[in-house]
Design a protein around this motif. Sequence first.
Motif, mmCIF file in Angstrom:
data_model
loop_
_atom_site.group_PDB
_atom_site.id
_atom_site.type_symbol
_atom_site.label_atom_id
_atom_site.label_comp_id
_atom_site.label_asym_id
_atom_site.label_seq_id
_atom_site.Cartn_x
_atom_site.Cartn_y
_atom_site.Cartn_z
ATOM 1 N N ALA A 33 0.832 -1.208 0.000
ATOM 2 C CA ALA A 33 0.000 0.000 0.000
ATOM 3 C C ALA A 33 0.866 1.257 0.000
ATOM 4 N N ALA A 34 1.985 1.220 0.717
ATOM 5 C CA ALA A 34 2.868 2.387 0.811
ATOM 6 C C ALA A 34 3.693 2.591 -0.452
ATOM 7 N N ALA A 35 3.740 1.598 -1.314
ATOM 8 C CA ALA A 35 4.538 1.706 -2.545
ATOM 9 C C ALA A 35 4.072 2.849 -3.435
ATOM 10 N N SER A 36 2.839 3.265 -3.285
ATOM 11 C CA SER A 36 2.321 4.354 -4.120
ATOM 12 C C SER A 36 2.782 5.728 -3.633
ATOM 13 N N LEU A 37 3.344 5.777 -2.422
ATOM 14 C CA LEU A 37 3.844 7.053 -1.894
ATOM 15 C C LEU A 37 5.200 7.388 -2.512
ATOM 16 N N GLU A 38 5.519 8.661 -2.506
ATOM 17 C CA GLU A 38 6.855 9.051 -2.945
ATOM 18 C C GLU A 38 7.872 8.539 -1.935
ATOM 19 N N SER A 39 9.091 8.338 -2.386
ATOM 20 C CA SER A 39 10.128 7.707 -1.578
ATOM 21 C C SER A 39 10.286 8.360 -0.204
ATOM 22 N N ARG A 40 10.376 9.665 -0.154
ATOM 23 C CA ARG A 40 10.582 10.371 1.113
ATOM 24 C C ARG A 40 9.418 10.134 2.072
ATOM 25 N N GLU A 41 8.197 10.267 1.584
ATOM 26 C CA GLU A 41 7.024 10.064 2.432
ATOM 27 C C GLU A 41 6.920 8.604 2.890
ATOM 28 N N ARG A 42 7.270 7.686 1.996
ATOM 29 C CA ARG A 42 7.219 6.269 2.342
ATOM 30 C C ARG A 42 8.217 5.964 3.472
ATOM 31 N N LEU A 43 9.414 6.517 3.383
ATOM 32 C CA LEU A 43 10.418 6.288 4.422
ATOM 33 C C LEU A 43 10.019 6.922 5.752
ATOM 34 N N ILE A 44 9.427 8.087 5.702
ATOM 35 C CA ILE A 44 8.937 8.736 6.930
ATOM 36 C C ILE A 44 7.854 7.871 7.573
ATOM 37 N N LEU A 45 6.953 7.343 6.758
ATOM 38 C CA LEU A 45 5.919 6.445 7.268
ATOM 39 C C LEU A 45 6.549 5.219 7.925
ATOM 40 N N TRP A 46 7.498 4.588 7.241
ATOM 41 C CA TRP A 46 8.135 3.392 7.780
ATOM 42 C C TRP A 46 8.879 3.678 9.072
ATOM 43 N N GLU A 47 9.542 4.811 9.150
ATOM 44 C CA GLU A 47 10.239 5.142 10.393
ATOM 45 C C GLU A 47 9.251 5.223 11.550
ATOM 46 N N LYS A 48 8.118 5.864 11.325
ATOM 47 C CA LYS A 48 7.102 5.961 12.379
ATOM 48 C C LYS A 48 6.537 4.589 12.727
ATOM 49 N N VAL A 49 6.289 3.768 11.723
ATOM 50 C CA VAL A 49 5.762 2.423 11.957
ATOM 51 C C VAL A 49 6.767 1.593 12.755
ATOM 52 N N PHE A 50 8.021 1.601 12.314
ATOM 53 C CA PHE A 50 9.045 0.815 13.008
ATOM 54 C C PHE A 50 9.215 1.270 14.450
ATOM 55 N N ARG A 51 9.273 2.559 14.670
ATOM 56 C CA ARG A 51 9.457 3.064 16.040
ATOM 57 C C ARG A 51 8.338 2.574 16.959
ATOM 58 N N ARG A 52 7.116 2.644 16.496
ATOM 59 C CA ARG A 52 5.988 2.217 17.329
ATOM 60 C C ARG A 52 5.944 0.697 17.484
ATOM 61 N N PHE A 53 6.076 -0.002 16.376
ATOM 62 C CA PHE A 53 5.949 -1.463 16.421
ATOM 63 C C PHE A 53 7.110 -2.098 17.169
ATOM 64 N N PHE A 54 8.326 -1.625 16.939
ATOM 65 C CA PHE A 54 9.484 -2.231 17.601
ATOM 66 C C PHE A 54 9.430 -2.048 19.116
ATOM 67 N N GLY A 55 8.870 -0.959 19.579
ATOM 68 C CA GLY A 55 8.663 -0.797 21.019
ATOM 69 C C GLY A 55 7.743 -1.871 21.563
ATOM 70 N N TRP A 56 6.698 -2.153 20.825
ATOM 71 C CA TRP A 56 5.775 -3.221 21.223
ATOM 72 C C TRP A 56 6.457 -4.583 21.155
ATOM 73 N N VAL A 57 7.309 -4.794 20.161
ATOM 74 C CA VAL A 57 7.978 -6.089 20.035
ATOM 75 C C VAL A 57 8.816 -6.381 21.282
ATOM 76 N N TRP A 58 9.517 -5.353 21.811
ATOM 77 C CA TRP A 58 10.270 -5.581 23.051
ATOM 78 C C TRP A 58 9.336 -6.048 24.165
ATOM 79 N N PHE A 59 8.155 -5.453 24.257
ATOM 80 C CA PHE A 59 7.173 -5.861 25.261
ATOM 81 C C PHE A 59 6.721 -7.301 25.008
ATOM 82 N N PHE A 60 6.440 -7.633 23.737
ATOM 83 C CA PHE A 60 6.005 -8.992 23.397
ATOM 84 C C PHE A 60 7.079 -10.011 23.756
#
Length: 160
Positions: A33-60
């Motif tokens: 779904a994110a592939a349709s975004l421009e590269s910069r916006e896609r990377l910003i999205l992924w950084e936000k996703v990783f930051r949130r999800f990886f915090g949860w992964v430590w908890f899991f």
Amino acid sequence: MNWETMILSSLHAIAAVIWVGGMFFAYRVLRPAAASLESRERLILWEKVFRRFFGWVWFFIFVLVISGYWDWLTRLGPIEQAPLYLQLMEWIGWVMVGLFTWLFFWPFAKFKIRMAQYEFAEAGHIMNTRMRPVIAINLMLGVIAVVIGASGPFWPVIPF
């Protein structure tokens, strides 16, 4: 079976399903779904996703280790005497934890630095060549662990 065991087993299953499901969602749903975004916006999205999800992964990971070993030791006794399927799940889990730890402290740390320095091409390269393969491997291992966990109690007992 007591309430403590039921709660810990449930927490274990929930933590595993959310970790593996989160990887599936990121890899098979969000990424296309994110592939349709421009590269910069896609990377910003992924950084936000990783930051949130990886915090949860430590908890899991914390929940999985504590609940898994607690349940194992209180219900089944010494680890060496556990059924093969539980030993397989344990080893797969530790491989997943090791891969995630490496991913978090090396490629993801470099990814965050590149993003902070607005070096989007380098950040994208790190994400695609270092992070994505590890996530794919952990997703595969997680699915295997879930299958083993669901089917293992029905395996024939194999004496060693």
